[in-house]
Write a protein that holds these residues in place. Sequence first.
Motif, PDB file in Angstrom:
ATOM      1  N   LYS A  62      -2.021  -1.654  -2.220  1.00 56.86           N
ATOM      2  CA  LYS A  62      -0.963  -0.687  -1.891  1.00 56.86           C
ATOM      3  C   LYS A  62      -0.463  -0.924  -0.481  1.00 56.86           C
ATOM      4  CE  LYS A  62      -2.313   2.816  -5.082  1.00 56.86           C
ATOM      5  NZ  LYS A  62      -3.216   3.820  -5.427  1.00 56.86           N
ATOM      6  N   GLY A  63       0.830  -0.774  -0.277  1.00 60.75           N
ATOM      7  CA  GLY A  63       1.402  -0.990   1.047  1.00 60.75           C
ATOM      8  C   GLY A  63       2.215   0.190   1.506  1.00 60.75           C
ATOM      9  N   GLU A  64       3.205  -0.067   2.368  1.00 59.72           N
ATOM     10  CA  GLU A  64       3.974   1.065   2.909  1.00 59.72           C
ATOM     11  C   GLU A  64       5.387   0.655   3.299  1.00 59.72           C
ATOM     12  OE1 GLU A  64       1.883   2.338   6.396  1.00 59.72           O
ATOM     13  OE2 GLU A  64       2.152   0.415   7.389  1.00 59.72           O
ATOM     14  N   ILE A  65       6.206   1.684   3.404  1.00 61.22           N
ATOM     15  CA  ILE A  65       7.554   1.522   3.951  1.00 61.22           C
ATOM     16  C   ILE A  65       7.611   2.365   5.211  1.00 61.22           C
ATOM     17  CG2 ILE A  65       9.998   2.034   3.591  1.00 61.22           C
ATOM     18  CD1 ILE A  65       9.747   1.349   0.747  1.00 61.22           C
ATOM     19  N   ILE A 121       7.310   0.152  -6.770  1.00 60.01           N
ATOM     20  CA  ILE A 121       7.181   1.567  -7.148  1.00 60.01           C
ATOM     21  C   ILE A 121       6.536   2.340  -5.980  1.00 60.01           C
ATOM     22  CG2 ILE A 121       7.013   1.286  -9.659  1.00 60.01           C
ATOM     23  CD1 ILE A 121       3.913   1.792  -9.307  1.00 60.01           C
ATOM     24  N   GLY A 122       6.626   3.660  -6.066  1.00 62.00           N
ATOM     25  CA  GLY A 122       5.876   4.527  -5.146  1.00 62.00           C
ATOM     26  C   GLY A 122       6.617   4.858  -3.857  1.00 62.00           C
ATOM     27  N   GLY A 123       5.948   5.677  -3.054  1.00 57.94           N
ATOM     28  CA  GLY A 123       6.497   6.040  -1.742  1.00 57.94           C
ATOM     29  C   GLY A 123       6.912   7.492  -1.645  1.00 57.94           C
ATOM     30  N   THR A 124       7.260   8.107  -2.808  1.00 58.90           N
ATOM     31  CA  THR A 124       7.608   9.537  -2.743  1.00 58.90           C
ATOM     32  C   THR A 124       6.705  10.370  -3.661  1.00 58.90           C
ATOM     33  OG1 THR A 124       9.211   9.481  -4.555  1.00 58.90           O
ATOM     34  CG2 THR A 124      10.060   9.008  -2.351  1.00 58.90           C
ATOM     35  N   ILE A 131       9.413  -3.080   4.913  1.00 57.36           N
ATOM     36  CA  ILE A 131       8.686  -2.937   3.629  1.00 57.36           C
ATOM     37  C   ILE A 131       7.535  -3.932   3.573  1.00 57.36           C
ATOM     38  CG2 ILE A 131       8.930  -3.081   1.094  1.00 57.36           C
ATOM     39  CD1 ILE A 131      12.112  -2.853   2.630  1.00 57.36           C
ATOM     40  N   ASN A 132       6.344  -3.411   3.360  1.00 60.10           N
ATOM     41  CA  ASN A 132       5.185  -4.294   3.229  1.00 60.10           C
ATOM     42  C   ASN A 132       4.313  -3.831   2.050  1.00 60.10           C
ATOM     43  OD1 ASN A 132       3.035  -5.944   3.413  1.00 60.10           O
ATOM     44  ND2 ASN A 132       2.450  -5.396   5.510  1.00 60.10           N
ATOM     45  N   PRO A 133       4.454  -4.473   0.887  1.00 60.73           N
ATOM     46  CA  PRO A 133       3.643  -4.045  -0.275  1.00 60.73           C
ATOM     47  C   PRO A 133       2.170  -4.437  -0.173  1.00 60.73           C
ATOM     48  CG  PRO A 133       5.629  -5.233  -0.966  1.00 60.73           C
ATOM     49  CD  PRO A 133       5.444  -5.478   0.499  1.00 60.73           C
ATOM     50  N   LYS A 134       1.818  -5.195   0.849  1.00 55.74           N
ATOM     51  CA  LYS A 134       0.416  -5.641   1.060  1.00 55.74           C
ATOM     52  C   LYS A 134      -0.162  -6.246  -0.220  1.00 55.74           C
ATOM     53  CE  LYS A 134      -0.448  -2.548   4.908  1.00 55.74           C
ATOM     54  NZ  LYS A 134      -0.998  -1.305   5.378  1.00 55.74           N
ATOM     55  N   TYR A 135       0.553  -7.234  -0.724  1.00 58.41           N
ATOM     56  CA  TYR A 135       0.119  -7.929  -1.938  1.00 58.41           C
ATOM     57  C   TYR A 135      -1.305  -8.456  -1.781  1.00 58.41           C
ATOM     58  CZ  TYR A 135       5.110  -8.193  -3.092  1.00 58.41           C
ATOM     59  OH  TYR A 135       6.414  -7.903  -3.372  1.00 58.41           O
ATOM     60  N   LEU A 136      -2.112  -8.307  -2.806  1.00 59.27           N
ATOM     61  CA  LEU A 136      -3.466  -8.873  -2.873  1.00 59.27           C
ATOM     62  C   LEU A 136      -4.372  -8.412  -1.742  1.00 59.27           C
ATOM     63  CD1 LEU A 136      -2.541 -12.535  -3.913  1.00 59.27           C
ATOM     64  CD2 LEU A 136      -3.031 -10.583  -5.384  1.00 59.27           C
TER      65      LEU A 136
END
Length: 501
Positions: A364-367, A438-441, A376-381
């Motif tokens: 999981k990452g963050e905006i 997906i996600g964030g809210t 935007i960084n989804p922090k893949y893997l």
Amino acid sequence: MSVKKKVIIVGGGTAGLTIANQLQEYFDVIVIEKSQFKRYPLIYKIPLMIGIIFRDIKTKYLSQREFVLTDGRHIPFYESNVLGGASIINGCVHMLGNELQWESILKNFDANYEEIFESYGKLYSLNRNSKNKINLKSAHQNIIDKAFLKTLNQNKIPIRDMNVSDEEGCGPILNTVKKYFRTSVLSLVDKKHFRVAAGENVENILFDDSGKVTGVKTNLSSINSDYVILSAGVIGTCGLLLRAKHKNENILKNLVIGTDIQDHTNLRINVITNKNIGSLNEIYYSSYRKILLMFRHIFGKSTLMTGTGATSAAHLDLNQDGVVDTRIQIVQFAESGRHGSDGKYFGSKPGFSISITAINPESKGEITLEGQNTSINPKYLSSKNDVELLKLALKYCLKLLHTEPLSKHIEKIEDEYTIEHDPEKYIFNTIFSGAHLIGGTHNIINSRFDVKNTKGLYVCDASVFQEYAASNIHSSVVLLADIFSKNFVKHHFEPNSKPLT
Ligand SMILES: Cc1cc2nc3c(=O)[nH]c(=O)nc-3n(C[C@H](O)[C@H](O)[C@H](O)COP(=O)(O)OP(=O)(O)OC[C@H]3O[C@@H](n4cnc5c(N)ncnc54)[C@H](O)[C@@H]3O)c2cc1C
């Protein structure tokens, strides 16, 4: 006759247009869409032809941004610049998903899987003559698909409907296409009574002192409304809410926006075949084959034109915990470097690839906001479990590729040594974005999709999902948007229902 209440929908994309179409009968609806283009040339509506947009660095119909991986590698992420959002540039791969996963998502919205099925029947159709639906069609199958499915059958993976992933299975994939052209949320709209303000970028959300939304401020003007629905996609919606929080600290202060975003990784194994298989590699380098393909398409034959390359798939439970965790797909081309990274989009020899998607990754990452821009960084893997699952998938695919009848068609598996001996290196060096943010809210909304601490402000798009229902996300967004719309109307008009805030 009472005056209709005014609803602003921010974003004329997948969720936004689905909602506008449903609400227009009951409300005075305006869709504000930052893209200035209401359509693109007809040629791009042929599903395979959308690939041209991604290769045209000067295209105005798409924007590209880059995500940076932990090892510093940059990977592209694409956003539509045309009304319809991701729905009209996506890969057309359709999937409804897994019932248990859906139930887990829907409990946050006081809804259930039966409602999803109801919406599905209303919005989707396998009949190409159905109007105002998103039409679905099975992908063209060739010698490789047949060998892939037969090899899987021998491995105890039966033929099943690839629309659902409740059990292990394999079969042809479904695409969101009609006979000649893609279908999208634009196909749902019959009579358009809502207004579309295209080329207008919403910059902020306006509130009164009590936290009641009063409208939005765009780059051109301020527009008032009774309700505002944010459907600007994960990047757009999180960006807007983060900026609104900055300006309205008193109203949105305790809300944690932009956390726990996710994306699928897309990992591929490229395979060179020992014969012509009708792959895009062969077609790309031959004018004769291109013309032939176009003619076959025009005459209504089943060809690769009605998809973007993916043709068959399998749902697998690789960690053997009883839940399908991975989807692998045959893609009818092999690249010699992803996204043209080595200057070529297709290998010069006939070939295909197996594309691997871990359906519910843990990473999981963050905006966040950097000045006025979103980072935007989804922090893949970042989760070890995600890497381990992909390693299992690579191993499984190598085994398949070495089993008859599939193995009979193969000349070479690209990078096989690294895949086998250093799979982690292969994974980190070759993953790309699955384009399924997906996600964030999901942490800041109530069960009616309304933003906590506010009145009249709603979110419905890919940002409200805290997990995936499927290996593909388009239909998930469309279906949840339909459920949102239905409930929004119900709560507004049914006397016994709790009124909207
Ligand atoms: C390249 C690509 C390929 C994909 N392939 C597939 C696939 O094959 N199968 C599948 O199931 N899924 C696929 N997806 C994913 C899926 O299409 C998207 O996840 C889904 O459509 C997102 O819907 P959304 O409503 O959240 O956002 P979008 O459809 O992106 O809509 C958001 C809209 O809001 C607008 N907007 C943003 N900010 C503002 C603002 N400030 N003011 C006004 N307007 C704004 C945007 O321009 C956009 O039109 C793909 C996605 C991409 C990008």
